[in-house]
Structures are given as C-alpha cells and as structure tokens.
Design a protein around this motif. Sequence first.
Motif: not given
Ligand SMILES: C[S@@+](CC[C@H](N)C(=O)[O-])C[C@H]1O[C@@H](n2cnc3c(N)ncnc32)[C@H](O)[C@@H]1O
Length: 251
Positions: A118, A148-149, A64, A172-173, A71, A123, A96, A99-100, A94
């Motif tokens: 998340e 899940p979102v 990440n 983000s991400g 970010n 995480l 994670g 950090s965001s 999401g």
């Molecule tokens: C690349 S990380 C980005 C984390 C954080 N947003 C950042 O910018 O540092 C993507 C995150 O999205 C989460 N994620 C992926 N699909 C998701 C979903 N359907 N619902 C909730 N979280 C999800 C993953 O578990 C992961 O922690």
Amino acid sequence: MEMLRISERDIRRHAPSTALSACWRQWRAERRLARGGVHFRGTDCQAIADAYAAMSDQDFDAINARQDWANWRTIPRAMSTHVPDRPLRVIDLGCGAGSSTRVLAFYCPAGSRITGYELVPALLDVACRRAYRHRDGRPADVAFVCQPVTDELRARDGGRLPDGSVDLAKASGIVGHHLSAQSVQPLIGELRRVILPDGIAMLDVGPELPADVLTPLLAGHGFTHLGSKKSWFLDPTAQLIFCRQSTTGTA
Ligand SMILES: C[S@@+](CC[C@H](N)C(=O)[O-])C[C@H]1O[C@@H](n2cnc3c(N)ncnc32)[C@H](O)[C@@H]1O
C-alpha cells in the motif's frame, strides 16, 4: 494437482448482504469529501496518495464500502478452481486498510502467507491493527509493505522480493481505478518476475484501465487470460484471471 474449490453457497453465507447501504454510504462520503476538495479518483500517484491520506478511517471505510461488498464475492469466485489447495504465497496489491487482505486471509488455504502492499502509511496503520483469520478461525500469516506497486516489489524484510516467489498476486480497486496503460507497465514487469510459472494474477479492471486494454498488455508479458469474475452480473468492474506461462518468447 488438487485445486482450491469454494462453493457459491459458502460465498453467499460469508459475504455482507447490504449492497444498497454500502453504495449509499459511499455516495454520501464521496460527495462530502469532494466538497472539501478531496478527490481520490484518477491515475496521478501523488494526488491519489494525498487524497487518501486526507481521509479519516471512517471516510475510507465509507468510500471503500462497495468495494468491500464486492471483494467478498469476486475474490473467492476468482480463486476457486484457479489456485492450488495448498499453502500459498500471496501478494495483495493496493491493500488499503486491509479489507481485501481479510478476504484473502479467510479464503486462502490454511498456512498461506499474505503480504499487502500500500502507498499510504495511514491506511497501512489501520491495516496493521486489524485481525486476519482463516475460515477455520485460526490467525492468518499477514504482513504489510508500504510502497507504490509500480516500484520494484520489496519483501517483508525490506529486500527485493525474490524472483518466482509468489503463487498468487491479487489487486482490487487499484489497477482499473488508479493505473493507466502506461503506469501499469512496471507492475506487469514485476508480476512477470515474481510470480512462479503457472502462478496466478487476479487483477481488477475499471474505468481507467478496461479489460480490452489490460488483457493484451498481460499477454505481451506471457500471461494467459483464463477468464473473469464479477460480484454480480451488473457490476461495471471485474477481476480478470491470468496464468503466468511457463515459457514465453516475449520481452
Ligand atoms: C479503492 S482502494 C482498495 C483497497 C483494497 N484493495 C480493497 O479492495 O478494499 C485502492 C487502494 O489502492 C492504493 N493505491 C493506489 N495507487 C497505488 C499505488 N501506485 N501503489 C500502491 N497502492 C496504491 C490506494 O492508496 C488505496 O488504498
């Protein structure tokens, strides 16, 4: 209404400056994880959850690292002049390991209330242990929900997140990397429900869900596209900024 303004000078001062080492860390960690059979890219929710859950805290930080670097640039640029300069109710989709959420806590007006969502409990454990501070050094009001979102969004107390209770939704991400044109649909419906009229959604786009696919989907649910921001001009991803219209004739 007075809008939040964040100068480029402030953004440069607070952002980490090590892009190359972040990319190098990410590349090495991703290659090592792939050799061990851990593949976190894609849109299959269960496979994503399993892959992220299989990582150590250090692995996640490494994969990440580029996102974290971006970010600290993209999020304040997208917020500046688009959100009011008053305490905001914010959701970080999401989030994670938080950090965001740290960037949001730092730049949102003092008194804001930020809730991170998340999928992966491990995480969120890391996210819950971190400190979240506003620019003025005071602790920020941050809490997390594990879900899940793409499900109906829950409030901190476990109940349904009330209609029209969010000023700013930020991702983000996740949207551009882990959702598809189909799987993002329930999330867009929830954003339409929970964001106040004239509230803002800042959503990332990427390889799985590019801007030319996401923008019409949001427009169909009454969101006006206000623009987009990048961490730097060659960034292959971006944060799109949408305003929820007050009235709409859409479904
Ligand atoms: C690349 S990380 C980005 C984390 C954080 N947003 C950042 O910018 O540092 C993507 C995150 O999205 C989460 N994620 C992926 N699909 C998701 C979903 N359907 N619902 C909730 N979280 C999800 C993953 O578990 C992961 O922690």
